[in-house]
Design a protein around this motif. Structure first.
Motif, short mmCIF file in Angstrom:
data_model
loop_
_atom_site.label_atom_id
_atom_site.label_comp_id
_atom_site.label_asym_id
_atom_site.label_seq_id
_atom_site.Cartn_x
_atom_site.Cartn_y
_atom_site.Cartn_z
N ASP A 107 40.89 39.65 28.19
CA ASP A 107 40.21 39.54 29.48
C ASP A 107 40.83 40.58 30.41
O ASP A 107 41.95 40.40 30.90
CB ASP A 107 40.39 38.13 30.06
CG ASP A 107 39.64 37.08 29.24
OD1 ASP A 107 38.71 37.47 28.51
OD2 ASP A 107 39.97 35.89 29.35
N LEU A 108 40.11 41.66 30.62
CA LEU A 108 40.71 42.82 31.29
C LEU A 108 40.23 43.03 32.73
O LEU A 108 40.67 43.98 33.39
CB LEU A 108 40.41 44.10 30.50
CG LEU A 108 41.05 44.19 29.11
CD1 LEU A 108 40.61 45.45 28.39
CD2 LEU A 108 42.57 44.16 29.22
N THR A 109 39.34 42.17 33.22
CA THR A 109 38.86 42.40 34.59
C THR A 109 39.21 41.24 35.51
O THR A 109 39.43 40.11 35.06
CB THR A 109 37.33 42.61 34.65
OG1 THR A 109 36.68 41.41 34.21
CG2 THR A 109 36.89 43.78 33.78
N ILE A 110 39.25 41.54 36.80
CA ILE A 110 39.43 40.51 37.82
C ILE A 110 38.21 40.54 38.73
O ILE A 110 37.51 41.56 38.81
CB ILE A 110 40.71 40.74 38.64
CG1 ILE A 110 40.70 42.13 39.31
CG2 ILE A 110 41.96 40.59 37.75
CD1 ILE A 110 41.84 42.36 40.30
N SER A 111 37.93 39.44 39.40
CA SER A 111 36.80 39.36 40.34
C SER A 111 37.30 39.67 41.75
O SER A 111 38.23 39.03 42.23
CB SER A 111 36.20 37.96 40.32
OG SER A 111 35.65 37.70 39.06
N VAL A 112 36.63 40.64 42.39
CA VAL A 112 37.06 41.06 43.73
C VAL A 112 35.86 41.06 44.68
O VAL A 112 34.72 40.90 44.25
CB VAL A 112 37.72 42.45 43.69
CG1 VAL A 112 39.06 42.38 42.94
CG2 VAL A 112 36.82 43.47 43.02
#
Length: 237
Positions: A107-112
């Motif tokens: 899981d390589l993304t974050i929510s911004v």
């Protein structure tokens, strides 16, 4: 609960399973709240193979007190630390006949909350006005994920399969997995139990073969503030 042992397992292997965090009664209450919602919103995704709710804690605020029971709060405080807050939440329902199969990935993304030109942030993706970005490695390494199981999960209904210790190897492309050195573990979790993992742990899941549901609440936690004007889109203390 001997949480020190679990903390060590997460550090060493990248994951651990702790059962009996929620009683059957608590799980039934959570399921009731989810069943009562309006599923027409665009944060919901519905197909034969998957029903998912993004921004789950934001969309269904009344579920918060049910999820953050004393057991879970103790786990967060003692395994993660006092300063951790929730940064992302998704509800997954893999129906009984689901053929939903997930290949090995990290899981390589974050929510911004917005898209900005920032050094070491990227690539970016935008889905339904939701912004996701791959942040620098140190931010990913600091995140913990809790997966709350509303059903028993084993190898027959798509329980997560993981590669122990892969979380400590930075960005690890699935196509480069060397099966001569790596091993696969299936993470069986009982209804009312949780699996805790680091997002960089390589994980995937197989299709359901036993005709049983698998419903999971996935919540990610961090204790880091993002640079400049950027904010976690689902930040919740």
């Amino acid at each position: 609960m001997n949480l020190q042992r679990h903390k060590n397992l997460i550090t060493e292997n990248g994951f651990t399973v702790i059962n009996n965090i929620f009683s059957d009664e608590e799980i039934e209450k959570i399921i009731e709240v989810i069943q009562d919602i309006d599923t027409s919103k665009e944060t919901f995704r519905k197909s034969e193979d998957l029903f998912a709710i993004r921004q789950f804690l934001k969309e269904i605020p009344e579920v918060k007190d049910l999820i953050f029971n004393e057991n879970l709060k103790t786990i967060i405080k003692e395994i993660f630390g006092e300063k951790y807050f929730a940064v992302k939440s998704i509800y997954f329902d893999k129906p009984e006949k689901s053929n939903w199969y997930v290949a090995y990935h990290q899981d390589l993304t974050i929510s911004v909350d917005k898209k900005l030109e920032l050094e070491n942030f990227g690539p970016w993706t935008t889905k339904q006005n939701q912004f996701a970005v791959q942040p620098p490695l140190n931010i990913l390494e600091n995140i913990f994920t809790i997966r709350i199981h509303l059903d028993d999960a084993d190898e027959n209904n798509g329980a997560l399969k993981v590669i122990p210790k892969s979380h400590a190897k930075g960005i690890y492309r699935p196509e480069t997995i060397d099966w001569n050195v790596e091993t696969e573990t299936i993470c069986n979790v009982e209804k009312g139990g949780v699996m805790i993992m680091k997002p960089l742990l390589l994980h995937g899941s197989n299709r359901t073969t036993n005709g049983k549901k698998r419903r999971v609440i996935h919540i990610e936690f961090s204790d880091m503030e993002l640079p400049a004007e950027l904010n976690w889109s689902e930040r919740m203390n």
